[in-house]
Design a protein around this motif. Sequence first.
Motif, short mmCIF file in Angstrom:
data_model
loop_
_atom_site.label_atom_id
_atom_site.label_comp_id
_atom_site.label_asym_id
_atom_site.label_seq_id
_atom_site.Cartn_x
_atom_site.Cartn_y
_atom_site.Cartn_z
N ALA A 38 58.58 43.55 7.41
CA ALA A 38 57.13 43.34 7.29
C ALA A 38 56.53 43.11 8.67
N TRP A 39 57.24 42.38 9.52
CA TRP A 39 56.75 42.15 10.89
C TRP A 39 56.75 43.43 11.70
N VAL A 40 57.81 44.22 11.58
CA VAL A 40 57.90 45.48 12.34
C VAL A 40 56.76 46.42 11.93
N VAL A 41 56.58 46.59 10.63
CA VAL A 41 55.52 47.49 10.16
C VAL A 41 54.15 46.92 10.50
N GLY A 42 53.94 45.63 10.27
CA GLY A 42 52.65 45.01 10.52
C GLY A 42 52.25 45.04 11.99
N VAL A 43 53.17 44.66 12.86
CA VAL A 43 52.86 44.64 14.30
C VAL A 43 52.67 46.05 14.82
N SER A 44 53.48 46.99 14.36
CA SER A 44 53.33 48.38 14.79
C SER A 44 51.98 48.95 14.35
N LEU A 45 51.63 48.73 13.11
CA LEU A 45 50.36 49.23 12.59
C LEU A 45 49.18 48.56 13.30
N LEU A 46 49.26 47.26 13.51
CA LEU A 46 48.19 46.56 14.20
C LEU A 46 48.06 47.03 15.64
N SER A 47 49.17 47.24 16.33
CA SER A 47 49.14 47.74 17.70
C SER A 47 48.51 49.13 17.77
N PHE A 48 48.87 49.99 16.83
CA PHE A 48 48.29 51.33 16.79
C PHE A 48 46.79 51.28 16.54
N LEU A 49 46.36 50.43 15.61
CA LEU A 49 44.93 50.33 15.31
C LEU A 49 44.15 49.74 16.48
N ILE A 50 44.73 48.79 17.19
CA ILE A 50 44.07 48.24 18.38
C ILE A 50 44.00 49.30 19.47
N TRP A 51 45.07 50.05 19.64
CA TRP A 51 45.09 51.09 20.67
C TRP A 51 44.05 52.16 20.37
N LYS A 52 43.89 52.54 19.10
CA LYS A 52 42.91 53.55 18.71
C LYS A 52 41.51 52.97 18.49
N LYS A 53 41.38 51.65 18.63
CA LYS A 53 40.10 50.95 18.46
C LYS A 53 39.49 51.20 17.08
N GLN A 54 40.30 51.04 16.06
CA GLN A 54 39.88 51.24 14.68
C GLN A 54 39.56 49.88 14.03
N ILE A 55 38.46 49.30 14.46
CA ILE A 55 38.06 47.98 13.97
C ILE A 55 37.80 48.02 12.46
N LYS A 56 37.16 49.09 11.99
CA LYS A 56 36.83 49.19 10.57
C LYS A 56 38.09 49.19 9.70
N LEU A 57 39.12 49.89 10.13
CA LEU A 57 40.37 49.91 9.36
C LEU A 57 41.07 48.56 9.39
N VAL A 59 39.53 45.63 9.64
CA VAL A 59 38.76 44.76 8.75
C VAL A 59 39.09 45.10 7.30
N PHE A 60 39.21 46.38 6.98
CA PHE A 60 39.54 46.80 5.62
C PHE A 60 40.93 46.29 5.22
N GLY A 61 41.91 46.39 6.11
CA GLY A 61 43.25 45.91 5.81
C GLY A 61 43.31 44.41 5.59
N VAL A 62 42.61 43.67 6.45
CA VAL A 62 42.57 42.22 6.27
C VAL A 62 41.84 41.88 4.98
N SER A 63 40.80 42.64 4.66
CA SER A 63 40.07 42.41 3.41
C SER A 63 40.95 42.64 2.19
N LEU A 64 41.81 43.65 2.24
CA LEU A 64 42.73 43.88 1.12
C LEU A 64 43.71 42.72 0.96
N LEU A 65 44.21 42.19 2.09
CA LEU A 65 45.11 41.04 2.02
C LEU A 65 44.38 39.82 1.46
N LEU A 66 43.15 39.60 1.92
CA LEU A 66 42.38 38.46 1.43
C LEU A 66 42.00 38.62 -0.04
N LEU A 67 41.71 39.85 -0.47
CA LEU A 67 41.41 40.08 -1.87
C LEU A 67 42.64 39.82 -2.74
#
Length: 110
Positions: A38-57, A59-67
Amino acid sequence: MKEFWESFLHFLKEYDSQKIAGVIRDIDWSAAVRNPWAWVVGVSLLSFLIWKKQIKLMVFGVSLLLLTALLQHTLPPAGESMSLDKLLQFMGGAVALGGVNLYFLFMRES
């Protein structure tokens, strides 16, 4: 396409709303945090989204976790009805999450 449709119908037959609610209630967050995959996938995905500057994605991912956490907190056990207090908590949380997502989707330029 027919196979996809049949598999979708099988999923709907197997997982009714009560079974899905049970699966959501049974999520063990501490086991997910201790899982190295979970850490490998989560950190990799988060790093990729930060690198691509995908703030909307992000926020959507965090919203799914919070929901999911909100559903886990407010869903009653099987066979019980939902209290008004829990229903209001769910509706308030869902409206807040929806508002944040709509803000980032429509109002925010970046």
